[in-house]
Scaffold this active site. Structure first.
Site, mmCIF file in Angstrom:
data_model
loop_
_atom_site.group_PDB
_atom_site.id
_atom_site.type_symbol
_atom_site.label_atom_id
_atom_site.label_comp_id
_atom_site.label_asym_id
_atom_site.label_seq_id
_atom_site.Cartn_x
_atom_site.Cartn_y
_atom_site.Cartn_z
ATOM 1 N N LYS A 11 19.121 7.526 35.869
ATOM 2 C CA LYS A 11 18.943 6.763 34.627
ATOM 3 C C LYS A 11 20.248 6.070 34.260
ATOM 4 O O LYS A 11 21.341 6.466 34.675
ATOM 5 C CB LYS A 11 18.486 7.661 33.477
ATOM 6 C CG LYS A 11 19.511 8.700 32.988
ATOM 7 C CD LYS A 11 20.522 8.171 31.986
ATOM 8 C CE LYS A 11 21.636 9.164 31.703
ATOM 9 N NZ LYS A 11 22.772 8.597 30.957
ATOM 10 N N ASP A 137 19.058 16.059 28.657
ATOM 11 C CA ASP A 137 18.502 14.887 29.349
ATOM 12 C C ASP A 137 17.250 15.197 30.169
ATOM 13 O O ASP A 137 16.583 14.281 30.656
ATOM 14 C CB ASP A 137 19.556 14.273 30.291
ATOM 15 C CG ASP A 137 20.561 13.388 29.556
ATOM 16 O OD1 ASP A 137 20.283 13.007 28.401
ATOM 17 O OD2 ASP A 137 21.621 13.095 30.137
#
Length: 290
Positions: A11, A137
């Protein structure tokens, strides 16, 4: 089904703002997260022997409870009292400790895979709830796509996909301590906050130039003085034609958003000639949702 091969995607942060700090030390954030098509391969196989066995293509990566992919597998095996075990192999391509959530993505992929392999029947939401226990996350890495993350990163709001684009990732040969970056940020005032709400408007209208032009990361104001090479990478990408360039997470990886492969390849060539990055990838944001 006895084994699975899954892709664990990286990401980037299109926008990262820090709004405050909780009493427990966690920071309150407002971030725009975007999955990119750079991935590790994760192999998960059932074993007759109980417990978790983890291996990796990187010799220096821990393969015990210090690795959150290991923790993810153990969590589900223990919760569902599975008498057998799993063997997990991480074929690593995502740079480690680079602001790209490689470890969190591995853990998310293991949760997803163990759930499928043993037919545990957990929904994506239920997997995300468990993922939060091992990393802020991890829930996002389970969800994937273009997402607004708030709270400590666990309050997730899916957004429309950003327009298709070319993304250049460049990780310099430096190490950044996330803990030290946040400590330095706490010690001073944030000079400029990114326009996250404006970016959300551009995402909804499909304006790639608008998104790229508003990108901002408050952590840059402490990381760049520590590591000026990050600013050089941004400048080089922009001069080669990037619509926007920014550090991802607490760094040190810098990414640029391009509207053509030719411009991205030019930037990659120039960065390589200057030897500013240890690892360089050209990728995209295509087909990254679950």
């Amino acid at each position: 089904m006895e084994e699975l091969k899954l892709r664990s995607l990286a990401k980037i942060n299109l926008g990262l703002d820090v709004l405050g700090q909780k009493e427990d030390g966690y920071h309150l954030v407002k971030m725009l997260m975007q999955t990119v098509y750079l991935y590790d391969n994760v192999y998960i196989k059932k074993t007759k022997a109980a417990g978790v066995r983890l291996s990796s293509t990187l010799y220096y990566l821990p393969v015990d409870e210090r690795n959150i992919a290991y923790k993810a597998a153990r969590m589900l095996l223990e919760e569902f009292q599975i008498a057998t075990g799993v063997q997990i192999h991480l074929e690593k391509h995502i740079p480690v400790a680079a602001g790209l959530a490689g470890g969190s993505s591995n853990a998310a992929t293991v949760l997803f895979g163990v759930n499928r392999l043993f037919r545990l029947g957990l929904s994506l939401t239920e997997l995300m709830e468990r993922g939060l226990k091992i990393g802020a996350d991890v829930p996002y890495c389970l969800m994937r796509g273009t997402v607004l993350a708030e709270g400590i990163g666990e309050v997730l709001t899916p957004l429309p996909d950003i327009p298709k684009c070319i993304i250049l990732l460049a990780k310099p040969n430096i190490s950044v301590s996330t803990k030290k970056v946040y400590a330095a940020l706490d010690g001073g005032a944030i000079v400029k906050h990114p326009d996250i709400d404006g970016m959300i408007g551009d995402i909804k209208s499909g304006s790639l130039a608008g998104i790229a032009g508003k990108m901002g990361n408050v952590l840059e104001q402490v990381t760049i003085p520590m590591h000026p090479k990050i600013a050089l990478l941004k400048k080089m990408m922009l001069s080669a034609g990037a619509l926007g360039a920014m550090m991802s997470g607490s760094g040190p990886t810098v990414f640029g958003i391009f509207d053509s492969k030719e411009k991205a390849f030019l930037a990659k060539k120039q960065i390589g000639q200057k030897r500013l990055a240890q690892q360089i990838f050209i990728t995209n944001n295509h087909a990254v949702r679950r």
